[in-house]
Design a protein around this motif. Structure first.
Motif, PDB file in Angstrom:
ATOM      1  N   ALA A  64     111.952 -30.596   1.458  1.00 18.34           N
ATOM      2  CA  ALA A  64     113.129 -30.424   2.311  1.00 18.34           C
ATOM      3  C   ALA A  64     113.451 -28.945   2.485  1.00 18.34           C
ATOM      4  O   ALA A  64     113.822 -28.499   3.580  1.00 18.34           O
ATOM      5  N   HIS A  65     113.294 -28.153   1.423  1.00 14.47           N
ATOM      6  CA  HIS A  65     113.516 -26.706   1.524  1.00 14.47           C
ATOM      7  C   HIS A  65     112.477 -26.066   2.445  1.00 14.47           C
ATOM      8  O   HIS A  65     112.802 -25.137   3.202  1.00 14.47           O
ATOM      9  N   ARG A  66     111.259 -26.547   2.396  1.00 14.75           N
ATOM     10  CA  ARG A  66     110.232 -26.035   3.312  1.00 14.75           C
ATOM     11  C   ARG A  66     110.617 -26.328   4.754  1.00 14.75           C
ATOM     12  O   ARG A  66     110.435 -25.477   5.646  1.00 14.75           O
ATOM     13  N   LEU A  67     111.167 -27.521   5.004  1.00 17.37           N
ATOM     14  CA  LEU A  67     111.602 -27.862   6.355  1.00 17.37           C
ATOM     15  C   LEU A  67     112.739 -26.940   6.815  1.00 17.37           C
ATOM     16  O   LEU A  67     112.790 -26.547   7.984  1.00 17.37           O
ATOM     17  N   ILE A  68     113.637 -26.581   5.902  1.00 17.24           N
ATOM     18  CA  ILE A  68     114.726 -25.679   6.266  1.00 17.24           C
ATOM     19  C   ILE A  68     114.166 -24.326   6.695  1.00 17.24           C
ATOM     20  O   ILE A  68     114.658 -23.713   7.654  1.00 17.24           O
ATOM     21  N   HIS A  69     113.127 -23.856   6.011  1.00 16.95           N
ATOM     22  CA  HIS A  69     112.494 -22.595   6.404  1.00 16.95           C
ATOM     23  C   HIS A  69     111.850 -22.719   7.786  1.00 16.95           C
ATOM     24  O   HIS A  69     111.933 -21.794   8.604  1.00 16.95           O
ATOM     25  N   LEU A  70     111.202 -23.853   8.056  1.00 17.52           N
ATOM     26  CA  LEU A  70     110.626 -24.071   9.383  1.00 17.52           C
ATOM     27  C   LEU A  70     111.726 -24.106  10.436  1.00 17.52           C
ATOM     28  O   LEU A  70     111.591 -23.516  11.510  1.00 17.52           O
ATOM     29  N   ALA A  71     112.826 -24.786  10.132  1.00 16.78           N
ATOM     30  CA  ALA A  71     113.942 -24.848  11.076  1.00 16.78           C
ATOM     31  C   ALA A  71     114.508 -23.461  11.343  1.00 16.78           C
ATOM     32  O   ALA A  71     114.929 -23.158  12.471  1.00 16.78           O
ATOM     33  N   ALA A  72     114.521 -22.603  10.318  1.00 17.04           N
ATOM     34  CA  ALA A  72     115.021 -21.233  10.493  1.00 17.04           C
ATOM     35  C   ALA A  72     114.193 -20.477  11.525  1.00 17.04           C
ATOM     36  O   ALA A  72     114.731 -19.672  12.295  1.00 17.04           O
ATOM     37  N   ALA A  73     112.899 -20.742  11.550  1.00 16.19           N
ATOM     38  CA  ALA A  73     112.027 -20.087  12.528  1.00 16.19           C
ATOM     39  C   ALA A  73     112.363 -20.510  13.949  1.00 16.19           C
ATOM     40  O   ALA A  73     111.993 -19.829  14.919  1.00 16.19           O
TER      41      ALA A  73
ATOM     42  N   GLN B  84     118.389 -23.329  11.249  1.00 20.53           N
ATOM     43  CA  GLN B  84     118.492 -23.429   9.790  1.00 20.53           C
ATOM     44  C   GLN B  84     119.766 -24.134   9.341  1.00 20.53           C
ATOM     45  O   GLN B  84     119.731 -25.044   8.520  1.00 20.53           O
ATOM     46  N   ASP B  85     120.906 -23.709   9.892  1.00 23.84           N
ATOM     47  CA  ASP B  85     122.165 -24.315   9.469  1.00 23.84           C
ATOM     48  C   ASP B  85     122.223 -25.792   9.856  1.00 23.84           C
ATOM     49  O   ASP B  85     122.718 -26.611   9.081  1.00 23.84           O
ATOM     50  N   ALA B  86     121.716 -26.118  11.025  1.00 27.34           N
ATOM     51  CA  ALA B  86     121.716 -27.516  11.459  1.00 27.34           C
ATOM     52  C   ALA B  86     120.863 -28.371  10.523  1.00 27.34           C
ATOM     53  O   ALA B  86     121.230 -29.509  10.196  1.00 27.34           O
ATOM     54  N   ALA B  87     119.728 -27.834  10.078  1.00 25.84           N
ATOM     55  CA  ALA B  87     118.872 -28.569   9.152  1.00 25.84           C
ATOM     56  C   ALA B  87     119.565 -28.758   7.810  1.00 25.84           C
ATOM     57  O   ALA B  87     119.542 -29.848   7.227  1.00 25.84           O
ATOM     58  N   LYS B  88     120.204 -27.702   7.334  1.00 27.74           N
ATOM     59  CA  LYS B  88     120.906 -27.783   6.053  1.00 27.74           C
ATOM     60  C   LYS B  88     122.030 -28.810   6.118  1.00 27.74           C
ATOM     61  O   LYS B  88     122.209 -29.622   5.209  1.00 27.74           O
TER      62      LYS B  88
END
Length: 233
Positions: free
Chosen positions: A101-110, A114-118
């Motif tokens: 899930a943390h890896r997905l947050i990093h992908l979302a940040a790209a 990022q905030d929406a994923a979190k």
């Protein structure tokens, strides 16, 4: 002003802290000049990808507490979450390792998400009983965020962003962070825990004043002013 927030998706105080921080940020006059970055942290890195048991089973075993004590803790935390508009359902929480899930947050940040994923991960975990360790769930979440299927497939079929997550862990250790949520402002100010919104507001104001000190302009020798000794004529 940059604010880094170390947080775990599986941390109930992290979601409460997010809401309280957001309340303070919304009232901050310089909020448009604030950059927020979510950093990864894991409370239990050794947790299996999927845990065969309830959240109550897991915490009572991990902490060595009686189940009724854990249930009382759940009730207390849920009441505090409710005050922030959150509907915690500890009875429905699916216990799972949060690393992917943390890896997905990093992908979302790209993708600037990022905030929406979190937000989705925290809400789905604590309010909707979703499995944050499930590839199927994480894929659906990524698609909802507008991330392409090919990028998501690459994420789950490789170790992409794993080093970035571990780097977040390493930076937390270097800063002496041992619990979350932990808020770092401009690498000068640190706040531990889900502080009240008023505390976050005071910290934002102090950090802004330190980074943007008032510069006195030369008004000239003839400028009149009143002081403790009166007002000279």
């Amino acid at each position: 002003m940059k604010i880094e927030i170390w947080s775990d998706v599986a941390c109930p105080w992290c979601y409460i802290g997010k809401r309280r921080f957001e309340t303070a940020l919304a009232a901050f006059p310089h909020r448009d000049a604030v950059e927020v970055q979510w950093r990864s942290f894991q409370l239990d890195p050794g947790l299996p990808e999927h845990y065969d048991g309830t959240e109550l089973d897991y915490l009572s075993t991990r902490k060595g507490m009686a189940p009724d004590q854990v249930a009382g803790m759940f009730e207390h935390v849920a009441s505090l979450a409710s005050a922030e508009g959150l509907n915690y359902r500890f009875d429905a929480v699916v216990v799972a390792n949060s690393f992917t899930a943390h890896r997905l947050i990093h992908l979302a940040a790209a993708h600037g998400k990022q905030d929406a994923a979190k937000e989705r991960l925290l809400s789905d975990h604590f309010e909707h009983g979703r499995d944050i360790g499930s590839r199927e769930y994480l894929t659906a979440l990524g698609l909802d965020l507008g991330i392409g299927a090919a990028e998501l497939e690459e994420l789950f079929s490789s170790d992409k962003y794993a080093d970035d997550v571990r780097q977040d862990f390493a930076e937390a250790r270097a800063l002496g962070i041992s619990g979350v949520p932990f808020f770092v402002i401009d690498r000068k100010f640190g706040l531990s825990g889900a502080q009240p919104a008023e505390t976050f507001s005071a910290a934002l104001d102090q950090a802004w004043q330190e980074s943007h000190p008032l510069v006195m302009a030369d008004a000239g020798a003839d400028a009149g002013a009143c002081g403790p000794d009166g007002c000279p004529i």
